[in-house]
Design a protein around this motif. Structure first.
Motif, PDB file in Angstrom:
ATOM      1  N   MET A 184       0.845  -1.195   0.000  1.00 47.41           N
ATOM      2  CA  MET A 184       0.000   0.000   0.000  1.00 47.41           C
ATOM      3  C   MET A 184       0.883   1.250   0.000  1.00 47.41           C
ATOM      4  SD  MET A 184      -3.213  -0.773   2.546  1.00 47.41           S
ATOM      5  CE  MET A 184      -2.543  -2.123   3.511  1.00 47.41           C
ATOM      6  N   ARG A 185       0.500   2.234  -0.809  1.00 45.24           N
ATOM      7  CA  ARG A 185       1.274   3.470  -0.902  1.00 45.24           C
ATOM      8  C   ARG A 185       1.145   4.270   0.401  1.00 45.24           C
ATOM      9  NH1 ARG A 185       0.654   8.573  -4.444  1.00 45.24           N
ATOM     10  NH2 ARG A 185      -1.590   8.277  -4.289  1.00 45.24           N
ATOM     11  N   SER A 186       2.253   4.881   0.841  1.00 48.25           N
ATOM     12  CA  SER A 186       2.226   5.743   2.039  1.00 48.25           C
ATOM     13  C   SER A 186       2.068   7.192   1.626  1.00 48.25           C
ATOM     14  CB  SER A 186       3.545   5.653   2.799  1.00 48.25           C
ATOM     15  OG  SER A 186       3.713   4.397   3.322  1.00 48.25           O
ATOM     16  N   LEU A 187       1.287   7.936   2.393  1.00 48.04           N
ATOM     17  CA  LEU A 187       1.084   9.354   2.126  1.00 48.04           C
ATOM     18  C   LEU A 187       1.376  10.146   3.402  1.00 48.04           C
ATOM     19  CD1 LEU A 187      -2.424   8.900   0.467  1.00 48.04           C
ATOM     20  CD2 LEU A 187      -0.293   9.255  -0.755  1.00 48.04           C
ATOM     21  N   GLU A 213      -2.767   4.013   1.604  1.00 53.44           N
ATOM     22  CA  GLU A 213      -3.834   4.084   0.604  1.00 53.44           C
ATOM     23  C   GLU A 213      -4.196   2.658   0.184  1.00 53.44           C
ATOM     24  OE1 GLU A 213      -4.140   6.786  -3.284  1.00 53.44           O
ATOM     25  OE2 GLU A 213      -2.715   5.140  -3.453  1.00 53.44           O
ATOM     26  N   ALA A 214      -5.379   2.210   0.578  1.00 52.52           N
ATOM     27  CA  ALA A 214      -5.845   0.869   0.179  1.00 52.52           C
ATOM     28  C   ALA A 214      -6.693   1.020  -1.074  1.00 52.52           C
ATOM     29  CB  ALA A 214      -6.671   0.250   1.305  1.00 52.52           C
ATOM     30  N   ARG A 215      -6.407   0.211  -2.085  1.00 57.92           N
ATOM     31  CA  ARG A 215      -7.126   0.355  -3.361  1.00 57.92           C
ATOM     32  C   ARG A 215      -7.997  -0.847  -3.679  1.00 57.92           C
ATOM     33  NH1 ARG A 215      -5.424   5.067  -5.720  1.00 57.92           N
ATOM     34  NH2 ARG A 215      -6.864   4.628  -7.425  1.00 57.92           N
ATOM     35  N   SER A 216      -8.078  -1.805  -2.736  1.00 63.26           N
ATOM     36  CA  SER A 216      -8.939  -2.975  -2.963  1.00 63.26           C
ATOM     37  C   SER A 216      -9.525  -3.409  -1.619  1.00 63.26           C
ATOM     38  CB  SER A 216      -8.131  -4.134  -3.561  1.00 63.26           C
ATOM     39  OG  SER A 216      -7.199  -4.599  -2.599  1.00 63.26           O
ATOM     40  N   ALA A 217     -10.613  -4.191  -1.699  1.00 58.84           N
ATOM     41  CA  ALA A 217     -11.221  -4.699  -0.464  1.00 58.84           C
ATOM     42  C   ALA A 217     -10.225  -5.586   0.281  1.00 58.84           C
ATOM     43  CB  ALA A 217     -12.485  -5.481  -0.807  1.00 58.84           C
ATOM     44  N   ALA A 218      -9.430  -6.353  -0.459  1.00 59.13           N
ATOM     45  CA  ALA A 218      -8.440  -7.237   0.191  1.00 59.13           C
ATOM     46  C   ALA A 218      -7.424  -6.410   0.979  1.00 59.13           C
ATOM     47  CB  ALA A 218      -7.745  -8.097  -0.859  1.00 59.13           C
ATOM     48  N   GLU A 219      -7.028  -5.253   0.430  1.00 60.47           N
ATOM     49  CA  GLU A 219      -6.075  -4.407   1.165  1.00 60.47           C
ATOM     50  C   GLU A 219      -6.720  -3.819   2.419  1.00 60.47           C
ATOM     51  OE1 GLU A 219      -2.850  -3.089  -2.233  1.00 60.47           O
ATOM     52  OE2 GLU A 219      -4.360  -1.601  -1.632  1.00 60.47           O
ATOM     53  N   VAL A 220      -7.992  -3.465   2.327  1.00 60.93           N
ATOM     54  CA  VAL A 220      -8.678  -2.948   3.518  1.00 60.93           C
ATOM     55  C   VAL A 220      -8.760  -4.055   4.577  1.00 60.93           C
ATOM     56  CG1 VAL A 220     -10.853  -2.045   4.447  1.00 60.93           C
ATOM     57  CG2 VAL A 220      -9.999  -1.219   2.237  1.00 60.93           C
ATOM     58  N   ALA A 221      -9.111  -5.275   4.155  1.00 59.08           N
ATOM     59  CA  ALA A 221      -9.214  -6.394   5.106  1.00 59.08           C
ATOM     60  C   ALA A 221      -7.856  -6.646   5.768  1.00 59.08           C
ATOM     61  CB  ALA A 221      -9.712  -7.647   4.392  1.00 59.08           C
ATOM     62  N   ARG A 222      -6.794  -6.584   4.977  1.00 62.01           N
ATOM     63  CA  ARG A 222      -5.456  -6.811   5.549  1.00 62.01           C
ATOM     64  C   ARG A 222      -5.116  -5.712   6.562  1.00 62.01           C
ATOM     65  NH1 ARG A 222      -0.348  -5.766   2.938  1.00 62.01           N
ATOM     66  NH2 ARG A 222      -1.359  -5.870   0.918  1.00 62.01           N
ATOM     67  N   GLY A 252     -14.504  -0.576   2.334  1.00 59.26           N
ATOM     68  CA  GLY A 252     -13.969  -1.760   1.647  1.00 59.26           C
ATOM     69  C   GLY A 252     -15.028  -2.403   0.764  1.00 59.26           C
ATOM     70  N   VAL A 253     -16.269  -2.425   1.237  1.00 57.91           N
ATOM     71  CA  VAL A 253     -17.367  -2.970   0.430  1.00 57.91           C
ATOM     72  C   VAL A 253     -17.531  -2.130  -0.841  1.00 57.91           C
ATOM     73  CG1 VAL A 253     -19.844  -3.444   0.342  1.00 57.91           C
ATOM     74  CG2 VAL A 253     -18.554  -3.952   2.435  1.00 57.91           C
ATOM     75  N   ALA A 254     -17.403  -0.810  -0.690  1.00 54.42           N
ATOM     76  CA  ALA A 254     -17.533   0.062  -1.870  1.00 54.42           C
ATOM     77  C   ALA A 254     -16.440  -0.262  -2.898  1.00 54.42           C
ATOM     78  CB  ALA A 254     -17.483   1.529  -1.444  1.00 54.42           C
ATOM     79  N   LEU A 255     -15.226  -0.553  -2.410  1.00 52.88           N
ATOM     80  CA  LEU A 255     -14.163  -0.942  -3.353  1.00 52.88           C
ATOM     81  C   LEU A 255     -14.504  -2.285  -3.996  1.00 52.88           C
ATOM     82  CD1 LEU A 255     -10.847   0.027  -1.470  1.00 52.88           C
ATOM     83  CD2 LEU A 255     -12.239   1.414  -3.021  1.00 52.88           C
ATOM     84  N   ALA A 256     -15.041  -3.215  -3.172  1.00 56.27           N
ATOM     85  CA  ALA A 256     -15.378  -4.555  -3.689  1.00 56.27           C
ATOM     86  C   ALA A 256     -16.465  -4.469  -4.758  1.00 56.27           C
ATOM     87  CB  ALA A 256     -15.839  -5.454  -2.545  1.00 56.27           C
ATOM     88  N   ARG A 257     -17.399  -3.539  -4.592  1.00 52.18           N
ATOM     89  CA  ARG A 257     -18.520  -3.399  -5.542  1.00 52.18           C
ATOM     90  C   ARG A 257     -18.001  -3.086  -6.942  1.00 52.18           C
ATOM     91  NH1 ARG A 257     -21.391  -2.701  -8.965  1.00 52.18           N
ATOM     92  NH2 ARG A 257     -23.603  -2.156  -9.097  1.00 52.18           N
ATOM     93  N   ARG A 258     -16.850  -2.402  -6.984  1.00 51.71           N
ATOM     94  CA  ARG A 258     -16.239  -2.027  -8.260  1.00 51.71           C
ATOM     95  C   ARG A 258     -15.441  -3.184  -8.851  1.00 51.71           C
ATOM     96  NH1 ARG A 258     -11.449   1.971  -9.045  1.00 51.71           N
ATOM     97  NH2 ARG A 258     -10.698   0.630  -7.401  1.00 51.71           N
ATOM     98  N   GLU A 259     -14.903  -4.050  -7.934  1.00 51.70           N
ATOM     99  CA  GLU A 259     -13.961  -5.088  -8.379  1.00 51.70           C
ATOM    100  C   GLU A 259     -14.643  -6.338  -8.902  1.00 51.70           C
ATOM    101  OE1 GLU A 259     -11.993  -5.895  -4.679  1.00 51.70           O
ATOM    102  OE2 GLU A 259     -11.064  -3.931  -4.633  1.00 51.70           O
TER     103      GLU A 259
END
Ligand code: MRU
Length: 351
Positions: free
Chosen positions: A1-4, A46-55, A75-82
């Motif tokens: 995950m990218r750091s900001l 920066e999490a860009r997928s539901a899996a990254e949010v879960a992790r 995370g669900v919102a990201l999953a809805r796109r994936e």
């Protein structure tokens, strides 16, 4: 995950100077304040997928029952796109076992994701986040009124802005009491072994100018005995239908001490933490965490090689030790099955 180095948002929903979790304006990324690095560094991942949010939830980048609920909602919102929605919902809901807010948030936003559009899913997740902040503010106002003037408050773990969508539950009460001149200072348990009190509660109160002193967990009895604590306020990960409260390991001991010293013991939690499907505290699944979170501190082993430690993440405080439960729906004194089911039915909101 990218750091900001900072949150790339003009108007974070948390309304705070720092946010535990936010959705990007485009809705395609979740920003998480990396709580493992506080207080030394303020860094967002920066999490860009539901899996990254879960992790991130599993690894405790984000923690605290309401905050992991908000993170999972996004995370669900990201999953809805994936695509692969069902598997993603399962992974998010099972990332940690004790906080019921996680499953509640996944079920609520997941239902919209299944039948609605991507934008409707994002909007439901944002609504859940806004409601959590509003609930914290309502609890703050209600809880502050329970405190005596110049209150000296003991808290455990971190139930603050970092543990919620913003403002905090137990620390929301503290913030409201401070703003209205009712608070003298906070005593924060360091909260072994993960040190949420030392690293997070002390940080966020100090950042906001609220007077805070740190105690090691074993010191609380001494300060109760000296009459230096007027109230205990903690958050919760799950509240059973009976009113029994699961919260960070060490909470039960404080409740016993508070009762022995006739000090009120308050629990502040949004209604999303109440799990009427779980009859009593003994049925709540308690997360078992790694032995070496106890035996190793900052990379240094503090117990002999070969000795394992016990590490339940949470304990259960029986309802009879809870003076009052503060929710956004109102204050429940001496909570029990009858008073909680009455509040469930009325759904009353504070006036
Ligand atoms: O393991 P953690 O840090 O997620 O545990 C958090 C707590 O126990 C909090 O007190 C609880 O989630 C309430 S947060 C408002």
């Amino acid at each position: 995950m990218r750091s900001l180095p900072r949150l790339p948002l003009d108007r974070p929903l948390s309304g705070a100077r720092y946010s535990a979790v936010e959705l990007s304006d485009a809705g395609d990324a979740v920003y998480l304040l990396d709580q493992r690095r506080l207080p030394g560094e303020v860094v967002y991942l920066e999490a860009r997928s539901a899996a990254e949010v879960a992790r991130a939830i599993r690894d405790m980048v984000v923690r605290g029952a309401p905050a992991i609920g908000v993170a999972a909602a996004y995370g669900v919102a990201l999953a809805r796109r994936e695509g692969g929605l069902d598997a993603a919902l399962d992974e998010l809901a099972s990332a940690r076992p004790t906080a019921v807010n996680l499953r509640w948030a996944v079920a609520r936003v997941g239902a919209v994701a299944r039948r609605g559009s991507l934008e409707e899913t994002r909007e439901e997740a944002r609504a859940l986040h806004r409601e959590d902040v509003a609930a914290c503010r309502a609890m703050g106002a209600l809880g502050a009124e329970l405190l005596p003037p110049r209150a000296r408050v003991l808290t455990h773990c971190n139930a603050g802005a970092l543990a919620t969508g913003g403002y905090g539950t137990a620390l929301g009460v503290v913030r409201a009491a401070w703003a209205s001149g009712r608070l003298s200072h906070v005593l924060a348990d360091e909260t072994r072994p993960y040190l949420q009190g030392a690293r997070l509660t002390a940080w966020e109160l100090h950042e906001d100018g609220v007077p805070v002193e740190l105690l090691t967990d074993g010191m609380a009895g001494h300060f109760f005995a000296r009459g230096e604590i007027d109230a205990v306020i903690v958050g919760a990960d799950r509240i059973a239908a009976s009113g029994d409260v699961a919260n960070k390991i060490g909470t039960y001991g404080l409740a016993v001490l508070a009762r022995a010293h006739e000090v009120p013991f308050y629990v502040a939690a949004p209604w999303s933490t109440v799990d009427l499907a779980t009859a009593r505290g003994a049925e709540i699944v308690i997360e078992e965490r790694a032995s070496d979170e106890v035996t190793v501190i900052s990379g240094v082993r503090v117990a002999p090689e070969g000795v394992r430690a016990r590490h339940p993440g949470f304990d259960v405080t029986p309802a009879r030790l809870v003076t009052a439960l503060v929710t956004e729906r109102g204050v429940v004194r001496a909570p029990d099955a009858a008073s909680l089911s009455a509040l469930a039915l009325t759904g009353a909101r504070p006036t």
